[in-house]
Motif scaffolding. Structure first.
Motif, PDB file in Angstrom:
ATOM      1  N   ARG A 148       0.816  -1.193   0.000  1.00 61.32           N
ATOM      2  CA  ARG A 148       0.000   0.000   0.000  1.00 61.32           C
ATOM      3  C   ARG A 148       0.865   1.265   0.000  1.00 61.32           C
ATOM      4  NH1 ARG A 148      -5.685   0.260   2.433  1.00 61.32           N
ATOM      5  NH2 ARG A 148      -6.456   1.734   0.872  1.00 61.32           N
ATOM      6  N   GLN A 149       1.848   1.238   0.914  1.00 56.28           N
ATOM      7  CA  GLN A 149       2.757   2.384   0.977  1.00 56.28           C
ATOM      8  C   GLN A 149       3.562   2.474  -0.314  1.00 56.28           C
ATOM      9  OE1 GLN A 149       4.310   0.767   4.606  1.00 56.28           O
ATOM     10  NE2 GLN A 149       4.174   2.782   5.586  1.00 56.28           N
ATOM     11  N   LYS A 152       2.666   1.738  -3.198  1.00 53.00           N
ATOM     12  CA  LYS A 152       1.839   2.361  -4.225  1.00 53.00           C
ATOM     13  C   LYS A 152       1.951   3.871  -4.129  1.00 53.00           C
ATOM     14  CE  LYS A 152      -2.771   3.300  -4.276  1.00 53.00           C
ATOM     15  NZ  LYS A 152      -4.052   3.012  -3.658  1.00 53.00           N
ATOM     16  N   GLU A 180      -2.918  -1.533  -6.537  1.00 51.28           N
ATOM     17  CA  GLU A 180      -1.461  -1.491  -6.442  1.00 51.28           C
ATOM     18  C   GLU A 180      -0.847  -1.945  -7.765  1.00 51.28           C
ATOM     19  OE1 GLU A 180      -2.532  -2.811  -2.090  1.00 51.28           O
ATOM     20  OE2 GLU A 180      -1.308  -4.197  -3.238  1.00 51.28           O
ATOM     21  N   GLU A 238     -11.264   0.226  -6.290  1.00 48.05           N
ATOM     22  CA  GLU A 238     -10.609   0.930  -5.191  1.00 48.05           C
ATOM     23  C   GLU A 238     -11.433   0.810  -3.922  1.00 48.05           C
ATOM     24  OE1 GLU A 238      -8.192   5.031  -4.798  1.00 48.05           O
ATOM     25  OE2 GLU A 238      -9.908   5.038  -6.131  1.00 48.05           O
ATOM     26  N   GLU A 250     -11.532  -2.489  -2.452  1.00 46.22           N
ATOM     27  CA  GLU A 250     -10.254  -2.819  -1.865  1.00 46.22           C
ATOM     28  C   GLU A 250     -10.163  -2.299  -0.434  1.00 46.22           C
ATOM     29  OE1 GLU A 250      -5.659  -2.034  -2.936  1.00 46.22           O
ATOM     30  OE2 GLU A 250      -7.083  -2.221  -4.567  1.00 46.22           O
TER      31      GLU A 250
END
Lengths: 1151, 192
Positions: free
Chosen positions: A72-73, A75, A109, B148, B151
């Protein structure tokens, strides 16, 4: 440190949060990207920005490489890296992480990962290989979005070599139920087609399916492909014209769902695309054009002028109407349309109107007259683009009457232009015009100036052009100007005046301020003064020398210009004053750091002292006979032979040298030439004495000439340039020495550069040693020379070898006789028309084939070109052809082999009528196969002997026809064939049954020992009822290629075989460069002409395999190296590689 | 084919850069600078076409641009594209942006650079025009955005969410395609 950075960065938003703007308000306040951006917008100087970004990049770098960073980071970090890159700062450390993100991330991502990859990398980047697996996985994913992402990245960039890996998956997507995926797959395939056309050869049919897709979106996407393919080969797609027309008709007629409308115009982009395709199809083709008249008319009518996009359609229509076969009422409408464009107040339309006018002006100059005033207005338009377009238009309609004005306008524009590109372009055009119309007695009155006829105008225009162009000019402009000046026009007096005027004007220029004159111009001035200043009576050489000296002394003068000036001085230094100036100048430059200048100074010094030598080297008013350039460097022969006599090692080509170094193996020194029968022919050349391998091939090409002329015209061989230099350098030979002597006689040289060359080589000769570097250059020269000759000879041999024979070849594969092919055959020079006739009338027994062909012949003709494109494929094509082979007749053998062998010598063609009847006697089992032309062997009192050879898959069959031409019976015919090189075994004999019938003898041939051409000697003996037995000798010759068949092996097998074979040859061949990828194109030609099997092509390398009947393999390795094709052949059979190399060469030259 | 799409503001600051043909990083920056230099000199009342950026390959290429408030949208195309067609494509692209961002402004492009790229990907793919229908483009982008949202719930209920993503379908825009009318003759494949 990084802590500090972090703190600074986190502190920033609080400083900036006050001026949060509406757009930014949507962002979360903690977004680091937001911080960064706000940070940047606040900065005032570029320097500060740089500092900030570098800090940012450092922090990103640290975080991405930390193992604790979550996807996540990651991304988020990646987006920041993208941002930095888009500002022009490199973040290469993040590339690998982008790939990782695409690989391991899910959903969003992954999306960021793919985006970053496609922005960061290019298709040649090595990291991209790491992406292949990810793409493969995602293409197979059940998640449609992932499939879409993969297709998108694939169409953006994909390593060419890896296309085969994913191709099947992408193809599969063409059948996907979702239209968006089908559409993307089509575009991805189009991309593959663009970067590696041969990889997608086999899916042309799928493109057709895409064109017929039930979703208009997919169909639209497929038009991209068709536009491209039709651009490359319109002939192949004529059959689709009706389909395109019907699509367009329906689109224009509003049959598409309303969803496709844009500003209530139905699918305008689709229309544009279709009209473009139609114009390509209808170009120079009345029949096709007629199909589309109606729909174009409809389009013109429907597109009412209401919105920008309708103009786009109209513009395409107009262009199309003027491109295809003209139809008067459409032209009228189109002309009206153009008028609307040109007169439109909208500037974009005016621009397009001018473009359209420029496009149609050659066909319809009246249209320009109609819009005369508008054009004049446009000339003064404030928009430079419009102005330039107008000049472009004027450029197209220039004639002797208006050239002066138009040039004047162009120069005016040039004076204002600041854009390099425009300047270069326009300067070229002005120069072209000025040169085109200089002496056409342009006597013209314009704004009270009466332009004196031509000369002055020409020189003045060129002066302006030169001085305006700056140093950005294309070098061919001064060159052609000087050429024009030196070659002159019709009248001597005019020429003198022209030159005189040039000299005068240049002297005036040099006397003034020279600081702003571009170097090109100064060079031109120097040359003209050197060459022609003696024409002026009042001008003393001393004055000119002084001016040139002044030029030399200027700091801004480049050293190239200086050397031009020095050369000019060399021509002028006479008289005492001249000599002293020359001495002075040469002393200054003789110690120059620039070697060229130093050399010129040397020349100046020597020649100024020796006026006799000068007169010889630089004759004034040298006659304008075109200079003979001795590209074989034969004037060095004496030197080289001396060196060789003195014990210098003969030149060896680089690969040979390398090999000698790498392997201690001794080179085989057995005389290659002797193994070739042709070297025994009348004109055996001394080349054979040369121990090296390549000289043999040079001998070969010479021999091949007289071969085909059978000693009839041996003269050809001695014409042209002597073959003194072989591929590998100088060929030791005695004859060449005397030839060389002739060349060495100093020919009067005109062009300065060449003068310099000669002078230079004179001075250098003593120091020259046979070092590899100059030799290599010579080798290049020699090889070009070598090819030049042989291509020349091949022209005489084969006539033109254009695309026509190629077409025919395709045809001949399926069946050797077809009425559909007739037209094409008659085009082919090789296969003379009589043969065609004979094929036509003499093949009735194979009715199945023939009749089928007859029926489908028209169809075939139209489909043919497409077959051709398909035939360009490399590997898959064999199979495809076999499949489509008709009735399991022969496996695909290119007719070419047979055709090449057919000796086109004119006197033999006289025997055609006989050939016509003979071919009918060909045994039925051989008649469908490809064969050579029937050539007469010998003629006796009673008998005529003819023969041809027929290619079968596993053997070559020689067919001998014996015709009794007399009325009396002939008995006891005995035919004996023998050959050193061939094994001949009799297959069948069918003696003539009665008088006037034909006896046919079949022999199967096998090669014992390879040679470029193999020859059979034969004896025929017979007895007539009354009289003594008679005998006669004859011979028959076949090329080795007749015995070559493709050898199907896999790459692995190839590898093991390669190591096992001991006989090899290497040589460089020329690459074929006709738009396609050169390697593939070249290999295709070889494959087709020589019956080779393409094992694999990887990048710049390709491997091929073939066998000599029965089972003697030969492997070939091709590599593109510095613009040439390095070929390496290996075989267990001695001499086979050499002979094949020769045929490869021939094949490429004939192409 | 479209060779490059450049968006920069009135000061030449790049806002979106997309090359469909490979240029080195330095070259790209130089192209951006030169293009800006060419475009910014031009008044608003001159034509929207420019010829001969010497950097992106010569006379076959054209710059087609539109100027919206603070932004220049420049498409660099070769001769196989229709000038006016591209001009309207820019309009479609901008209108789409406007729809996706609700009153798009320069800041949206800066802060959501990635999203702009995704939208662009649905319009132009690998240099080829993929879709010119605004609704279709918006629909495609929205599907991705839905991904999104779903997610967001991934961490909460991983298994379910993953399967939800997996099974998610792309939008089926009812197009009422009466394709039966477009009866393209299926070309008979050549009988070799």
């Amino acid at each position: 440190m990084s802590d500090v950075v972090e703190k600074t960065l986190t502190a920033l938003p609080s400083l900036l949060s006050l001026d949060s703007q509406p757009g930014a308000a949507k962002l979360s306040s903690t977004s680091k990207l937001g911080n960064l951006i706000r940070g940047i917008t606040e900065l005032t100087s570029k320097h500060e920005e740089e500092k900030l970004i570098h800090r940012e990049l450092a922090s990103i770098k640290e975080q991405v490489s930390s193992p604790n960073t979550s996807m996540r980071q990651m991304k988020e970090l990646m987006v920041r890296a993208i941002y930095c890159e888009s500002l022009g700062y490199e973040a290469s450390f993040s590339y690998i992480h982008a790939i990782k993100l695409a690989q391991q991330g899910t959903g969003l991502e992954k999306r960021v990962g793919y985006l970053a990859v496609s922005l960061f990398l290019n298709e040649n980047h090595e990291l991209l290989l790491l992406l292949v697996n990810t793409v493969l996985k995602d293409l197979q994913s059940t998640n449609l979005i992932e499939v879409c992402m993969a297709l998108t990245v694939v169409s953006q960039m994909f390593p060419k070599d890896m296309i085969p890996a994913i191709l099947p998956l992408v193809e599969e997507k063409l059948n996907h139920p979702k239209e968006i995926i089908r559409r993307k797959a089509v575009l991805a395939l189009y991309k593959f087609y663009l970067i590696a056309p041969n990889q997608v050869q086999h899916i042309h049919n799928k493109f057709r399916k895409a064109l017929c897709d039930k979703d208009p979106g997919v169909m639209t996407a497929s038009l991209h492909i068709y536009l491209q393919m039709i651009q490359e080969n319109a002939e192949g797609y004529k059959d689709l014209t009706a389909s395109f027309v019907s699509i367009l008709k329906q689109v224009v007629g509003g049959k598409l769902p309303i969803d496709f409308n844009y500003h209530s115009v139905p699918a305008p982009w689709l229309q544009i695309q279709l009209i473009r395709i139609l114009s390509l199809l209808g170009k120079n083709d009345q029949r096709t054009s007629e199909i589309m008249y109606e729909v174009l008319d409809e389009s013109l009518r429907r597109a009412e002028m209401n919105h920008n996009i309708t103009y786009a359609i109209l513009y395409e229509c107009v262009k199309c109407i003027y491109t295809i076969h003209p139809k008067s009422d459409l032209l009228e409408k189109a002309a009206k349309c153009i008028g609307n464009f040109v007169l439109s107040p909208k500037i974009n339309l005016k621009y397009l109107g001018l473009k359209a006018l420029t496009y149609v002006i050659q066909q319809d100059p009246k249209l320009a007259l109609q819009h005369q005033m508008t054009i004049i207005e446009c000339l003064d338009h404030p928009d430079l683009i419009i102005k330039r377009e107008t000049l472009e238009l004027l450029f197209r309609i220039t004639n002797t009457q208006n050239v002066v004005v138009i040039v004047e306008k162009m120069l005016e524009f040039l004076r204002m232009s600041t854009d390099d590109y425009t300047t270069i372009d326009l300067v070229g055009k002005v120069a072209e015009l000025a040169e085109k119309y200089p002496s056409d007695c342009v006597c013209f009155s314009y704004k009270n100036y009466t332009y004196a006829p031509d000369n002055e105008w020409f020189i003045e225009t060129m002066n302006t052009v030169f001085s305006l162009s700056g140093d950005t000019m294309q070098p061919d402009i001064p060159n052609s100007f000087l050429k024009l000046l030196s070659e002159g026009f019709e009248s001597v007096e005019e020429d003198r005046k022209l030159r005189l005027f040039a000299v005068d004007s240049y002297v005036t220029l040099l006397k003034g301020e020279t600081g702003k004159l571009p170097q090109f111009f100064l060079q031109v001035i120097s040359w003209v003064l050197g060459e022609y200043s003696h024409l002026s009576e009042e001008l003393k050489p001393a004055t000119v020398l002084e001016l040139l000296q002044k030029l030399l002394d200027r700091k801004q003068t480049s050293s190239e210009t200086k050397s031009w000036a020095l050369m000019a001085m060399t021509k002028l230094c006479e008289g005492r004053a001249g000599v002293s100036v020359a001495q002075q100048v040469s002393e200054t430059y003789i110690s120059s750091m620039d070697t060229v200048l130093r050399q010129r100074a040397q020349e100046l010094q020597h020649l100024s002292q020796d006026s006799e030598l000068r007169a010889r080297v630089l004759p004034r008013d040298a006659d304008l006979e075109p200079l003979e350039v001795d590209s074989s460097l034969s004037f060095l022969d004496g030197f080289v032979s001396e060196a060789l006599a003195a014990g210098a090692a003969p030149y060896k080509p680089p690969h040979q040298r390398q090999e000698e170094l790498s392997q201690a193996k001794v080179l085989s020194l057995e005389p290659y030439g002797l193994s070739l029968p042709i070297s025994m022919s009348s004109c055996s050349i001394a080349d054979r004495q040369s121990p090296t391998l390549l000289s043999m091939s040079s001998g070969l090409s010479g021999d091949s000439t007289d071969l085909s002329h059978k000693g009839g015209s041996t003269t050809l061989k001695f014409e042209g340039v002597k073959r003194v230099w072989g591929k590998e350098g100088y060929l030791a030979q005695k004859e060449s020495v005397e030839e060389a002597v002739q060349v060495e006689a100093p020919s009067p040289l005109r062009s300065t550069s060449q003068q310099a060359e000669v002078v230079g080589s004179h001075s250098q000769t003593p120091t020259l040693t046979p070092t590899p570097e100059p030799e290599q250059e010579k080798q290049q020269l020699a090889s070009s020379l070598f090819f030049g000759i042989s291509s020349q000879s091949s022209v005489c041999l084969m006539g033109k070898s254009g695309p026509t024979p190629q077409r025919f070849r395709r045809k001949a594969k399926g069946q050797s006789s077809s009425s559909g092919a007739t037209e094409q055959m008659s085009n082919s020079v090789v296969f003379t028309s009589t043969t065609v006739d004979n094929l036509l009338c003499n093949n009735p027994p194979d009715s199945t084939i023939t009749s089928e062909v007859d029926v489908s012949s028209s169809k075939h003709t139209s489909e043919l070109p497409q077959g051709l494109t398909a035939a360009n494929g490399t590997c898959d094509i064999e199979a495809e052809l076999t499949d489509s082979d008709l009735k399991g007749s022969s496996p695909p053998l290119s007719g070419d082999n047979g055709l090449e062998n057919a000796d086109p010598d004119p006197h033999e063609n006289l025997d055609k009528p006989q050939g016509v009847c003979l071919s009918s006697h060909l045994p039925a089992e051989l008649s469908g196969l490809c064969r050579s032309e029937i050539t007469p062997l010998c003629t006796l009192q009673n008998l005529d002997l003819s023969a041809c050879h027929v290619h079968r898959e596993d053997t070559i069959v020689l067919v001998v026809f014996i015709t009794n031409s007399s009325d009396s019976a002939v008995q006891h015919i005995r035919l004996d064939l023998d050959s050193e090189l061939l094994e001949v075994s009799c297959v069948s004999e069918s003696p003539a049954k009665d008088v006037r019938s034909v006896a046919v003898y079949l022999y199967s041939l096998t090669v014992r020992r390879p040679a470029v051409h193999v020859e059979l000697a034969g004896t025929v003996s017979y007895q007539v009822p009354v009289g003594t037995p008679q005998t006669a000798q004859f011979s028959y010759k076949l090329p080795l290629t007749a015995f070559i068949r493709p050898l199907t092996v896999s790459t692995e097998e190839y590898g093991t075989m390669w190591l096992a074979f001991s006989h090899d040859t290497k040589q460089n061949l020329t690459l074929i460069n006709d738009g396609q990828e050169p390697l593939v194109a070249t290999l295709n030609v070889l494959r087709k002409k020589l019956q080779l099997h393409v094992v694999e092509v990887i990048g710049v390398e390709g491997i091929l395999a073939c066998k000599l009947l029965q089972d003697q393999p030969c492997l070939m390795h091709f590599r593109v190296h510095e613009g040439a094709l390095a070929v390496w052949l290996r075989s267990p059979v001695p001499d086979l590689p050499d002979c094949l190399i020769y045929h490869c060469q021939r094949a490429l030259q004939e192409h | 084919m479209i060779k490059a799409i450049l968006i920069f503001n009135n000061h030449g600051k790049p806002r979106l850069i997309r090359f469909y043909q490979y240029f080195t990083e330095d070259m790209q920056q130089q192209i951006i600078r030169e293009t800006f230099h060419l475009v910014s000199k031009r008044d608003d009342n001159v034509c929207n076409f420019l010829e001969g950026g010497s950097l992106i390959g010569g006379s076959d290429y054209k710059l087609i641009y539109r100027h919206y408030a603070t932004l220049y949208f420049v498409f660099c195309v070769d001769s196989s594209e229709s000038e006016l067609g591209i001009l309207d494509l820019i309009q479609v692209f901008v209108e789409t942006l406007d729809k996706c961002f609700e009153n798009v402004c320069e800041l949206d492009l800066i802060f959501h650079m990635d999203k702009v790229h995704y939208i662009l990907q649905e319009v132009v793919m690998g240099g080829m025009v993929l879709e010119t229908n605004m609704n279709e483009i918006v629909a495609q982008v929205e599907v991705q955005n839905r991904m999104e949202k779903s997610e967001g719930g991934l961490s909460a209920a991983p298994a379910r969410a993953v399967s939800a993503v997996k099974n998610m379908n792309l939008p089926e825009i009812p197009r009422n395609i009466n394709i039966g009318d477009i009866n393209i003759k299926v070309p008979s494949l050549s009988p070799f």
